[in-house]
Design an enzyme around this catalytic site. Structure first.
Site, PDB file in Angstrom:
ATOM      1  N   HIS A  85       0.803  -1.225   0.000  1.00  0.00           N
ATOM      2  CA  HIS A  85       0.000   0.000   0.000  1.00  0.00           C
ATOM      3  C   HIS A  85       0.835   1.273   0.000  1.00  0.00           C
ATOM      4  O   HIS A  85       0.359   2.324  -0.423  1.00  0.00           O
ATOM      5  CB  HIS A  85      -0.955   0.003   1.202  1.00  0.00           C
ATOM      6  CG  HIS A  85      -0.263   0.133   2.533  1.00  0.00           C
ATOM      7  ND1 HIS A  85       0.213  -0.957   3.225  1.00  0.00           N
ATOM      8  CD2 HIS A  85       0.031   1.224   3.288  1.00  0.00           C
ATOM      9  CE1 HIS A  85       0.769  -0.555   4.353  1.00  0.00           C
ATOM     10  NE2 HIS A  85       0.671   0.765   4.411  1.00  0.00           N
TER      11      HIS A  85
ATOM     12  N   HIS B 159       5.061   8.600  12.996  1.00  0.00           N
ATOM     13  CA  HIS B 159       4.082   7.567  13.359  1.00  0.00           C
ATOM     14  C   HIS B 159       4.824   6.337  13.885  1.00  0.00           C
ATOM     15  O   HIS B 159       5.973   6.088  13.532  1.00  0.00           O
ATOM     16  CB  HIS B 159       3.146   7.218  12.195  1.00  0.00           C
ATOM     17  CG  HIS B 159       3.782   6.618  10.989  1.00  0.00           C
ATOM     18  ND1 HIS B 159       4.863   7.169  10.327  1.00  0.00           N
ATOM     19  CD2 HIS B 159       3.466   5.501  10.283  1.00  0.00           C
ATOM     20  CE1 HIS B 159       5.175   6.439   9.282  1.00  0.00           C
ATOM     21  NE2 HIS B 159       4.359   5.399   9.235  1.00  0.00           N
TER      22      HIS B 159
END
Length: 312
Positions: free
Chosen positions: A115, A179
């Protein structure tokens, strides 16, 4: 040659664990600006810098970066699967020119991508086969990691090589910003997990589904505040964006691997894709940032950013 750059965060949790409607609306507006920028620029080649999440690259051989002359998407988290429209001739030409410039570039004739590569192509071009692309994997999670200066050197070499192609080239960086999702680590992993990280055996559909559900649940826990993950760091994220906007890319060379992990989280090194893309654009001449968006989105476990830049 005419060139431009786009930096775009990705998250497997988009559409699965979304923030409040007003946050989504702000993201949608920023993405719409980037889509219009890309449409107006009308690239005939995209050099796409993106990471991997142990779907294509494993510790059996883990290069710091790798250029693909052919690529196939696995379709994780509901993203598209199948072949990317790789411009093999341009990819081979870039690889040769980059090697001539002293960069030890790895080349893959059959790269597996996930992805991280697919989302920006879907978001900006409505599919993985709509525009000729040269995929470039940039390791952002598997230790040991090299210095940022080498990523800048990679981006600079690809940018100067692309300038010889006489094409309209979009340099696209996919990832980050800060993140800390639940990505497995080799060090301290139980034998079964370690073997999978080394050998790269594809998961069964059931194993992939369980893994994806763990990530989705982690996003929900993170948004609820019940997690030990490193917090999103807007200060660090915007410091990066400030440097990219100012074009003072050598300032990033002082960012050590350890400091980046401490401030940006375990997957904060995905910002290397942005650094590569903007270094490529800088190699073709001066640039100016046309648009810049940032928002911390706990539901996506991401400091989410979108930026566009063009030649002066």
């Amino acid at each position: 040659m005419t060139s431009a750059a786009v930096g775009l965060s990705h998250s497997p949790l988009i559409g699965k664990n979304d923030p409040a409607p007003e946050v989504l609306a702000r993201v949608d507006r920023a993405v719409a600006v980037a889509r219009e920028f890309v449409r107006a620029f009308a690239p005939d080649l995209v050099v796409l810098y993106a990471p991997d999440h142990y779907n294509g690259f494993f510790y059996k051989q883990m290069p710091p970066f790798c250029l693909a002359t052919g690529a196939h998407a696995v379709g994780d988290f509901g993203s598209a699967s199948g072949p990317l429209s790789v411009d093999t001739e341009s990819a081979r030409a870039l690889a040769s020119k980059v090697l001539d410039r002293g960069i030890d570039l790895t080349v893959s004739a059959r790269m597996t991508v996930d992805h991280g590569f697919v989302q920006p192509l879907e978001v900006l071009f409505d599919g993985i086969d709509r525009v000729p692309v040269v995929p470039v994997f940039v390791n952002g999670v598997a230790t040991p990691l090299g210095p940022v200066s080498r990523i800048r050197a990679l981006g600079t070499a690809i940018g100067s090589a692309a300038a010889e192609l006489d094409r309209r080239v979009l340099f696209l960086g996919s990832g980050g910003l800060s993140h800390d999702p639940p990505v497995p680590a080799l060090e301290g992993a139980p034998p079964r997990v370690a073997d999978a990280l080394i050998e790269g055996r594809p998961p069964t559909p059931e194993q992939r589904e369980r893994g994806e559900q763990r990530v989705i649940q982690a996003g929900r826990d993170y948004a609820a505040g019940s997690t030990a993950m490193i917090p999103i760091n807007p200060t660090w994220d915007n410091e990066l964006l400030d440097i990219l906007e100012a074009g003072t890319l050598p300032d990033l060379d002082s960012w050590t691997v350890e400091w980046m992990g401490e401030n940006g989280g375990g997957s904060g090194h995905e910002v290397r894709t942005w650094i590569a893309a903007f270094s490529s654009l800088a190699a073709t001449g001066g640039y100016q940032m046309e648009s810049r968006f940032y928002e911390a989105i706990p539901e996506w476990i991401a400091g989410f950013a979108v930026a566009t830049a063009s030649q002066r």
